[in-house]
Scaffold this motif. Structure first.
Motif, PDB file in Angstrom:
ATOM      1  N   LEU A   1     -28.645 -52.085   6.232  1.00 47.34           N
ATOM      2  CA  LEU A   1     -27.999 -51.635   7.470  1.00 47.34           C
ATOM      3  C   LEU A   1     -28.526 -52.425   8.668  1.00 47.34           C
ATOM      4  N   LEU A   2     -29.810 -52.688   8.702  1.00 43.97           N
ATOM      5  CA  LEU A   2     -30.380 -53.495   9.775  1.00 43.97           C
ATOM      6  C   LEU A   2     -29.816 -54.917   9.742  1.00 43.97           C
ATOM      7  N   ARG A   3     -29.661 -55.455   8.537  1.00 44.10           N
ATOM      8  CA  ARG A   3     -29.103 -56.802   8.402  1.00 44.10           C
ATOM      9  C   ARG A   3     -27.688 -56.853   8.978  1.00 44.10           C
ATOM     10  N   HIS A   4     -26.903 -55.838   8.710  1.00 46.36           N
ATOM     11  CA  HIS A   4     -25.558 -55.770   9.271  1.00 46.36           C
ATOM     12  C   HIS A   4     -25.620 -55.696  10.791  1.00 46.36           C
ATOM     13  N   ASP A   5     -26.567 -54.923  11.325  1.00 47.41           N
ATOM     14  CA  ASP A   5     -26.707 -54.789  12.769  1.00 47.41           C
ATOM     15  C   ASP A   5     -27.077 -56.128  13.402  1.00 47.41           C
ATOM     16  N   VAL A   6     -27.966 -56.863  12.767  1.00 48.20           N
ATOM     17  CA  VAL A   6     -28.365 -58.176  13.274  1.00 48.20           C
ATOM     18  C   VAL A   6     -27.178 -59.140  13.242  1.00 48.20           C
TER      19      VAL A   6
END
Length: 208
Positions: free
Chosen positions: A65-70
């Motif tokens: 999810l963090l990767r998607h946010d980045v």
């Protein structure tokens, strides 16, 4: 009209995306520790087996999810930079982007990640790498603003200012979530714009 049949790979990707969406909802609602694999699976409409066919753990889901946010941040920053314009126009778009991003969902995920990184060294490197990637994207935008204003910054200086912008945004979001009743949204936005403007225009080599 006949419905198109999905391939096995497409079905697996759809399942994965629904699990990610469900996990984000549950992490924001209950937190990482209080959310179970069953919570995520039920929210997505699947079984535990479907979860473990796609992910090894809740922590792996959080990092995804963090990767998607980045990726969203990098894409948005690049789109803003392509618009070009004067230094003032680019600064105003940067401020608008950061004030629009003062949402609790993204902040909650990064807050959970910070706790995970502080407690589990196995995930610390991956989480810090994603955080640095987000700072780098923000730093490049700040550099583009200064270039338009004929005032160049090194990448290190720009990332220092990006850290300031991110910290201000996170701090204001945290305040809104925990003590927002003490100040109106309009008042908080005024504070955000004032501090973000100062950060963008600040010379990191100067002490005042």
């Amino acid at each position: 009209m006949k419905r198109k049949l999905l391939t096995r790979a497409e079905r697996k990707e759809r399942t994965r995306e629904r699990l990610l969406e469900a996990a984000e909802t549950m992490f924001v609602r209950k937190g990482l520790a209080a959310t179970s694999v069953d919570d995520i699976s039920e929210e997505a409409g699947y079984t535990r087996g479907a979860f473990y066919s796609n992910f090894d753990s809740k922590a792996e889901v959080l990092i995804e999810l963090l990767r998607h946010d980045v990726e969203r941040t990098c894409t948005n920053m690049q789109a803003i930079m392509k618009e070009g314009g004067t230094s003032d126009e680019m600064k105003q778009r940067a401020i608008a982007y950061f004030t629009d991003s003062l949402r609790p969902d993204s902040f909650s995920l990064w807050a959970e990640a910070s706790l995970l990184a502080s407690r589990d060294v196995a995930y610390r490197v991956a989480i810090n790498a994603l955080r640095n990637q987000r700072l780098a994207a923000t730093g490049e935008y700040i550099r583009s603003i200064r270039t338009a204003d004929q005032a160049k910054l090194s990448r290190g200086q720009a990332e220092t200012l990006a850290l300031g912008m991110t910290s201000i945004s996170d701090g204001i979001t945290s305040f809104r979530m925990t003590a927002g009743q003490n100040m109106s949204d309009e008042g908080l936005m005024t504070v955000a714009v004032a501090f973000l403007s100062w950060v963008i225009e600040h010379d990191p080599e100067c002490g005042d």
